[in-house]
Design an enzyme around this catalytic site. Structure first.
Site, PDB file in Angstrom:
ATOM      1  N   CYS A 256       0.889  -1.171   0.000  1.00 55.34           N
ATOM      2  CA  CYS A 256       0.000   0.000   0.000  1.00 55.34           C
ATOM      3  C   CYS A 256       0.914   1.205   0.000  1.00 55.34           C
ATOM      4  O   CYS A 256       1.523   1.526   1.027  1.00 55.34           O
ATOM      5  CB  CYS A 256      -0.920   0.003   1.213  1.00 55.34           C
ATOM      6  SG  CYS A 256      -1.876   1.520   1.351  1.00 55.34           S
TER       7      CYS A 256
ATOM      8  N   CYS B 247      -0.660   4.446   2.176  1.00 53.34           N
ATOM      9  CA  CYS B 247      -0.726   4.382   3.647  1.00 53.34           C
ATOM     10  C   CYS B 247      -0.217   3.015   4.057  1.00 53.34           C
ATOM     11  O   CYS B 247       0.941   2.712   3.787  1.00 53.34           O
ATOM     12  CB  CYS B 247      -2.122   4.713   4.165  1.00 53.34           C
ATOM     13  SG  CYS B 247      -3.497   3.971   3.281  1.00 53.34           S
ATOM     14  N   SER B 248      -1.030   2.175   4.657  1.00 52.94           N
ATOM     15  CA  SER B 248      -0.573   0.816   4.947  1.00 52.94           C
ATOM     16  C   SER B 248      -1.759  -0.119   5.060  1.00 52.94           C
ATOM     17  O   SER B 248      -1.873  -0.883   6.010  1.00 52.94           O
ATOM     18  CB  SER B 248       0.307   0.763   6.189  1.00 52.94           C
ATOM     19  OG  SER B 248       0.020   1.798   7.067  1.00 52.94           O
ATOM     20  N   CYS B 249      -2.643  -0.082   4.053  1.00 51.77           N
ATOM     21  CA  CYS B 249      -3.793  -0.978   4.016  1.00 51.77           C
ATOM     22  C   CYS B 249      -3.298  -2.419   4.031  1.00 51.77           C
ATOM     23  O   CYS B 249      -2.320  -2.752   3.369  1.00 51.77           O
ATOM     24  CB  CYS B 249      -4.593  -0.748   2.739  1.00 51.77           C
ATOM     25  SG  CYS B 249      -5.236   0.913   2.600  1.00 51.77           S
TER      26      CYS B 249
END
Lengths: 87, 116, 214
Positions: free
Chosen positions: C116, C119-121
């Site tokens: 991701c 962001c950090s999905c």
């Protein structure tokens, strides 16, 4: 029928879920998803328009040109419909 | 990030796909109780409609580029959660500030200040 | 594969951390205050927060491994996963919530990897909370541009004939990689198969363990 699309190359301010490295790049629609509420409105507490979300497949050659690590490798990302135009 | 010699083109720090960077760190840690509480607060507040994950991200993205390196993941999250709750009218900045002052006076460690 | 091999993991699948009886920070103070205000104003309760944390701790890569093992073993489940992975995993008790799940399957010619960049999905319902490296600048920046070099840092080197497909989780989908079933596992039980499935093999930065226990 496989559909070719180009990601718009706009650079607006604010909360956008279209990564900059894909803007202006052309790919093939892999599948259609949604509708999902527009995150560009949700982020600002606005009533959000439902939008189609498309998974688009790009080649690394298309994204990175001659600098691609392996040109035939691929990348897929989800892009909301208003960021795409026919290519 | 943009090369410092280039004029700003609209791409912001969080939009980092394709940037050069060093080796991927072999980093992982279990989460502290306070970090898990931050995560839980986000899920609870968003499920109750106080703000959306996009509201969370908007505030994170509007932070200065240095925040990514200077603040931990859940430090950035609690800052964003607090701002979103102020924007939603759940509490005011003054209420938050006064409560923080009260909390701080309870003790020098997280355990003391949080009463566990 | 340095990233997947920790001898002592907490119930949530991450290494234990030292006790944090360190001086109270500004941001910890804010967490306490926000939580107390939310409780005082009736938005939530201490019990609701505690049960949310319990639910979070109960999610670990074992969930994803069970899904992978079932896909390897059960053609009907496999077909269901291809049509609607959110519904198929929900039936196993792993609710992806408002997101949609897509399972991307590795084959002899194709290797998938998840990132991701914005962001950090991460597929939390199947893998728990993301490891720190998944949220790092290096992983987020480089995986879309030089996936082979990034995979090599994880000890995964793929032949040139294998296509790498990077999935950037930009919006409402969450992804899990279904690694190829290791040879020599015919007639293995789902539990035995699940034990071969590492967290990193479901992100795409690793491969399943060898059935010989290598």
């Amino acid at each position: 029928m496989v559909e070719r699309v180009r990601v718009r190359s706009d650079m607006p301010p604010g909360h956008i879920r279209t990564p900059a490295y894909l803007r202006g790049k052309t790919g093939l629609i892999e599948r259609r998803l949604g509708p999902f509420p527009n995150p560009e409105q949700l982020a600002y507490r606005q009533p959000a328009t439902p939008l189609a979300l498309l998974r688009v497949r790009f080649t690394m050659a298309e994204i990175w040109g001659a600098a691609a690590e392996t040109p035939t490798d691929t990348l897929e990302a989800e892009i909301y419909a208003h960021w795409l135009e026919p290519a | 990030m943009n090369d410092k010699t280039d004029p700003f083109d609209g791409r912001r720090w969080h939009d980092m796909g394709g940037d050069p960077a060093g080796p991927v760190p072999d980093a992982d840690h279990d989460f502290a109780l306070w970090e898990k509480r931050v995560d839980a607060l986000m899920i609870i507040c968003s499920s109750k409609g106080h703000f959306s994950v996009d509201g969370l991200r908007r505030v994170l993205e509007d932070m200065p580029p240095s925040s990514f390196d200077e603040m931990s993941y859940y430090e950035r999250w609690i800052a964003s959660i607090a701002q979103n709750l102020i924007e939603d009218g759940v509490f005011t900045a003054a209420e938050l500030g006064q409560t923080m002052t009260d909390v701080k006076q309870r003790g020098a460690t997280y355990g003391d200040a949080a009463h566990g | 594969m340095p990233h997947d091999h920790h001898d002592h993991l907490s119930p949530s699948g991450h290494p234990f951390r030292a006790d944090d009886d360190v001086p109270l920070s500004y941001w910890q103070t804010m967490e306490i205050a926000v939580r107390e205000l939310l409780i005082a104003k009736g938005v939530t309760t201490a019990r609701e927060i505690a049960s949310q944390i319990e639910a979070m701790d109960a999610r670990s890569p074992a969930n994803g491994a069970a899904v992978v093992a079932r896909m390897w073993s059960d053609p009907a489940f496999c077909a269901q996963m291809r049509v609607d992975a959110s519904a198929a995993t929900r039936e196993m008790g792993f609710d992806v919530g408002p997101m949609k799940l897509i399972a991307v399957e590795n084959t002899a010619d194709l290797h998938n990897v998840i990132v991701c960049t914005l962001c950090s999905c991460y597929p939390r319902n199947l893998l728990g909370l993301p490891p720190d490296w998944y949220k790092s600048r290096a992983y987020r920046s480089r995986t879309v541009r030089e996936p082979r070099r990034v995979l090599a840092e994880f000890g995964v080197t793929l032949p040139d004939g294998v296509e790498i497909r990077v999935h950037d989780s930009t919006a409402d989908m969450r992804y899990i990689v279904i690694p190829a079933r290791p040879a020599g596992t015919e007639n293995w039980s789902e539990d035995a198969l699940a034990a071969l499935v590492t967290r990193d093999s479901m992100i795409g930065t690793g491969l399943p363990k060898s059935p010989e226990g290598g």
